[in-house]
Design an enzyme around this catalytic site. Structure first.
Site, mmCIF file in Angstrom:
data_model
loop_
_atom_site.group_PDB
_atom_site.id
_atom_site.type_symbol
_atom_site.label_atom_id
_atom_site.label_comp_id
_atom_site.label_asym_id
_atom_site.label_seq_id
_atom_site.Cartn_x
_atom_site.Cartn_y
_atom_site.Cartn_z
ATOM 1 N N CYS A 260 0.826 -1.195 0.000
ATOM 2 C CA CYS A 260 0.000 0.000 0.000
ATOM 3 C C CYS A 260 0.861 1.245 0.000
ATOM 4 C CB CYS A 260 -0.877 0.018 1.238
ATOM 5 S SG CYS A 260 0.122 0.087 2.736
ATOM 6 N N CYS B 291 3.090 1.810 3.162
ATOM 7 C CA CYS B 291 4.387 1.140 3.187
ATOM 8 C C CYS B 291 5.386 1.920 2.351
ATOM 9 C CB CYS B 291 4.287 -0.258 2.581
ATOM 10 S SG CYS B 291 2.964 -1.250 3.226
ATOM 11 N N ASP C 245 1.820 -34.338 -6.861
ATOM 12 C CA ASP C 245 2.962 -34.908 -6.179
ATOM 13 C C ASP C 245 2.601 -34.870 -4.695
ATOM 14 O OD1 ASP C 245 5.709 -35.518 -5.510
ATOM 15 O OD2 ASP C 245 5.874 -33.409 -4.970
ATOM 16 N N ASP D 294 6.306 -29.870 -6.850
ATOM 17 C CA ASP D 294 7.257 -28.851 -6.404
ATOM 18 C C ASP D 294 8.718 -29.279 -6.527
ATOM 19 O OD1 ASP D 294 7.304 -30.751 -4.350
ATOM 20 O OD2 ASP D 294 7.974 -29.246 -2.927
ATOM 21 N N ASP E 20 9.846 -33.413 -10.237
ATOM 22 C CA ASP E 20 8.562 -33.173 -10.890
ATOM 23 C C ASP E 20 8.696 -32.335 -12.147
ATOM 24 O OD1 ASP E 20 6.976 -34.477 -8.912
ATOM 25 O OD2 ASP E 20 7.313 -32.750 -7.613
#
Lengths: 730, 61
Positions: free
Chosen positions: A30, A33, A438, A622, A626
């Protein structure tokens, strides 16, 4: 951490005595910040520039050379409550930024020319029905040509180049009919101007270019934003290595600064960021991210270590064979290449549409010309009418139909925590009918978790946590994380291979192996109930507790899988892990089809087998093992915790601990595909109305302009509906 | 109709100025962060020092 941090690799020297660094920052969402960070960093002495980019979530910093250590900025941001990490924009990102600004320049030029020509055209249109003398009309037409020709030559480049490349390779794509239409429109307008005709089409050609460039820019900016944020995430994962810079001197460096041949230290509890082989030390390593196998394997001198593996017990010295780029097994990379090639045969919706579209339009134009010539018109008039057909049907709305939807949907996905790697992923994801998961790190959380925390009193648990903070062992780390303890116990000593011990109010506390704490019996009971778990025992005087630690399913895994099944998508588990572990997970999730102990090559074989049966597979995984399967599947997703390789291969990356984004992304893409198809029909429908006018020779510039902008606006408005549908889904 | 000799170049010049402005702002990186720019406009308490403001422009080259 005692070792020095060296970020000099990332610092650019600008000349004039200034240094520059880009930081990826987490949690900047935002305007608040933005000003907080800029103010906080500007307050440091010698900082000349601190500017937050809210779109890319990055901070650019400049300071007087040699006065500050870049690590200071990261500490300062940590004080402000933001995690930051230096990063290097990858080459692909730099190229895309360059392309985006070129497209914007082209768009600016085309829009400028279109507006000015329009200004010159309106007097001609109204003059034609009143009292304009031919000399004035010719003057206006020549003036239009003077603006239009150079402007089109410049801003048409993206289309002309792509069309030329396609034609040279004897293919055709969307840009071929676009280029033909634009070149024809300009050529005919010049001819008509020379012949003192009433109409010229310069305005239509330039407006068409402007609309098409807008579509191209939308398409590109969608992918660019994703790539920027994905680049940040990669940096924020903070992959560092502890490198030996002298015989016994170490320095923590970002992985980009490590090269083959370097020697790195891999401490217990650390995840390796490089490929290499052990030259000194004995340990056990967890290779689950690579192979899916959760039980640790022994490592000693000569053992190969891969990026993504977790070192469990002893410190290792590793000679690097590959870092940052190319940290993958040769076999995986070979499988990957094949799989990627196989998928590149997928034809995107827009190109499929244009394959049908181009011949129809070109035939219609040709028939118009022949028809008018046969009917007795002069060749000049016949050709002019045929070209009007080409211009009016030029795929302006078609060019916008897909990118407009992609942009809106990718924005909606972005807000639910899904990043899109490629535009056509939406189309492919929309028609999957089987999801292959997975297990390790995908269905389960990547970190270990304590399963019997509720059995232990809170005050004891906290004490255990404080003691566990002193240990690097991943099982202890899991206990520390679960207890939420923050202050490590003072005066704790490590007993090699057994555990840690210290003193609390005069009583000895121990954490480690069950035998070390005299809790073998309790441990055996737990292991009997749950053979999958790892245990760590705790002893405080005569009180004994045993903690069971294991991989836990993602909190909403069962719910997510149930909603996939409800949506008519079959679910299957393919895991490299051992059978009991996979069976247990599958039973908990209610998945009937599962396979355990599967190698990367087996995963591809299974996916190819499903493909041959005509099944459209979504692969979710992940690990490095894979990656080839991710590339081979019809569509693929990775969690943000995945290895670099998997993230780069996956079509979509989802953030957070939950699986819900997977389900949401499928919903989004189905909605998007529907809108894309509607848009193509809208574009076609609009042309069906306009083409008869053009064939009949009634296509005045006014009709052409109305048809073109009308269809484009309609398509964009329809795409915006994706936004509304998106909100209902989440 | 002589007025056209005057008005048409004038209109084109104004348009070209607009285009030049657009290209200049593009080169200056003003389209790099469209989201942040919107918020910057309404942030009222941004303490931009003289030095920071000038280097924001010069630092982009």
């Amino acid at each position: 951490m005692q070792a020095t941090r060296d970020f000099s690799h990332y610092v650019r020297h600008l000349g004039s005595g200034l240094s520059h660094i880009d930081l990826a920052v987490e949690g900047v969402n935002c305007a608040g910040c933005m000003s907080k960070i800029e103010r906080g960093l500007s307050a440091l002495p010698n900082v000349t520039l601190a500017r937050v980019n809210l779109t890319d979530r990055r901070v650019a910093l400049e300071w007087k050379e040699g006065t500050l250590d870049p690590a200071r900025f990261i500490d300062r941001l940590a004080e402000l409550g933001y995690k930051a990490y230096p990063f290097e924009p990858v080459r692909a990102e730099a190229v895309e930024t360059e392309q985006a600004s070129f497209l914007l320049r082209c768009l600016g030029v085309a829009a400028f020319a279109a507006m000015n020509i329009m200004m010159l055209s309106i007097p001609v249109w109204s003059g034609n029905v009143t009292d304009m003398i031919p000399e004035q009309r010719d003057f206006f037409h020549w003036l239009s040509a003077l603006i239009a020709l150079p402007a089109a030559a410049y801003s048409g480049q993206p289309f002309f180049r792509s069309a030329w490349t396609a034609l040279r390779a004897r293919r055709t794509n969307m840009d071929v009919p676009i280029s033909i239409g634009i070149v024809m429109a300009l050529a005919m307008s010049v001819m008509e101007t020379i012949h003192h005709a009433e109409h010229a089409y310069f305005d239509a050609a330039l407006m068409l270019l402007a609309f098409l460039l807008a579509g191209r820019y939308l398409d590109q900016s969608m992918r660019r934003k994703t790539r920027a944020v994905a680049g940040n995430l990669a940096a924020l994962k903070g992959e560092t290595a502890t490198k030996f810079i002298g015989a016994d001197e170490i320095s923590v460096v970002p992985i980009a600064a490590v090269q083959a041949g370097d020697i790195v230290l891999l401490r217990p509890g650390e995840r390796s960021a490089v490929d290499g082989s052990v030259i000194e030390g004995q340990s056990k390593i967890d290779q689950s991210l690579i192979t899916g196998e959760t039980l640790p394997v022994k490592a000693g001198p000569g053992t190969a270590v891969y990026a993504g593996t977790l070192n469990l017990s002893g410190a290792l010295r590793v000679r690097v064979s590959a870092a940052s780029e190319g940290t993958l097994l040769a076999e995986i990379s070979r499988l990957l290449d094949n799989a990627v090639q196989a998928r590149s045969r997928y034809v995107q919706l827009a190109d499929r549409a244009s394959r049908l579209y181009a011949p129809v339009v070109h035939t219609a134009a040709l028939l118009t010309m022949l028809g008018w010539a046969a009917y007795g018109a002069t060749w000049h008039d016949a050709i002019v009418t045929a070209i009007s057909v080409l211009i009016i049907t030029c795929p302006c709305a078609l060019g916008l139909a897909i990118p407009a939807v992609q942009t809106v949907v990718s924005g909606a996905m972005f807000r639910t925590g899904v990043l899109l790697n490629s535009g056509d992923a939406i189309e492919r994801l929309a028609d999957v009918d089987r999801a292959v998961f997975d297990k390790t790190g995908t269905l389960t959380l990547p970190e270990l978790d304590v399963t019997n925390a509720v059995d232990v009193p809170q005050d004891v648990f906290e004490l255990v946590g404080r003691l566990a903070l002193a240990s690097h062992h991943p099982v202890a780390a899991a206990v520390a994380r679960a207890s939420g303890a923050r202050t490590p116990l003072a005066g704790v000593e490590e007993v090699a291979g057994l555990g840690v011990r210290g003193f609390v109010r005069g009583l000895e506390v121990r954490l480690g192996r069950p035998s070390f704490c005299g809790a073998d019996q309790i441990a055996n009971e737990i292991l009997h109930r749950d053979p999958e778990a790892s245990v760590v025992a705790f002893r405080h005087g005569e009180t004994r507790h045993v903690f069971a630690v294991r991989q836990r399913l993602r909190p909403d895994a069962a719910g997510a899988i149930a909603s996939l099944v409800r949506a008519g998508i079959e679910v299957e588990i393919l895991s490299g892990d051992r059978e009991p572990a996979v069976r247990h997970a599958a039973e908990q999730l209610g998945v009937h089809e599962w396979r355990a102990g599967v190698t990367p090559a087996d995963k591809i074989v299974r996916i190819e087998e499903l493909k041959r049966q005509g099944v459209k597979v979504l692969m979710v995984g992940d690990g490095m093992n894979d990656a080839p399967a991710l590339a081979a599947a019809h569509a693929s997703m990775s969690p943000v915790s995945a290895t670099h390789l998997s993230q780069a291969t996956a079509d979509l990356v989802f953030l957070g601990d939950r699986l819900a984004p997977v389900v949401a992304a499928i919903g989004f893409s189905q909605k998007a595909l529907l809108l894309m198809r509607q848009n193509l029909w809208l574009a076609a429908g609009y042309n069906l109305l306009a083409v008869p006018l053009a064939i009949a020779g009634l296509a005045t510039p006014l009709v052409a302009a109305a048809a073109m902008s009308g269809s484009s606006l309609l398509v964009i408005l329809n795409a915006l509906r994706a936004h509304r549908g998106a909100r209902e889904l989440c | 109709m002589e007025v056209l000799v005057f008005l048409v170049p004038l209109a084109l010049t104004l348009g070209a100025l607009g285009l030049a402005g657009f290209l200049w702002s593009l080169k200056n990186g003003q389209y790099d962060d469209l989201e942040g720019a919107g918020w910057r406009a309404i942030a009222d308490d941004e303490p931009v020092s003289e030095e920071t403001a000038s280097s924001t422009v010069s630092g982009r080259h």
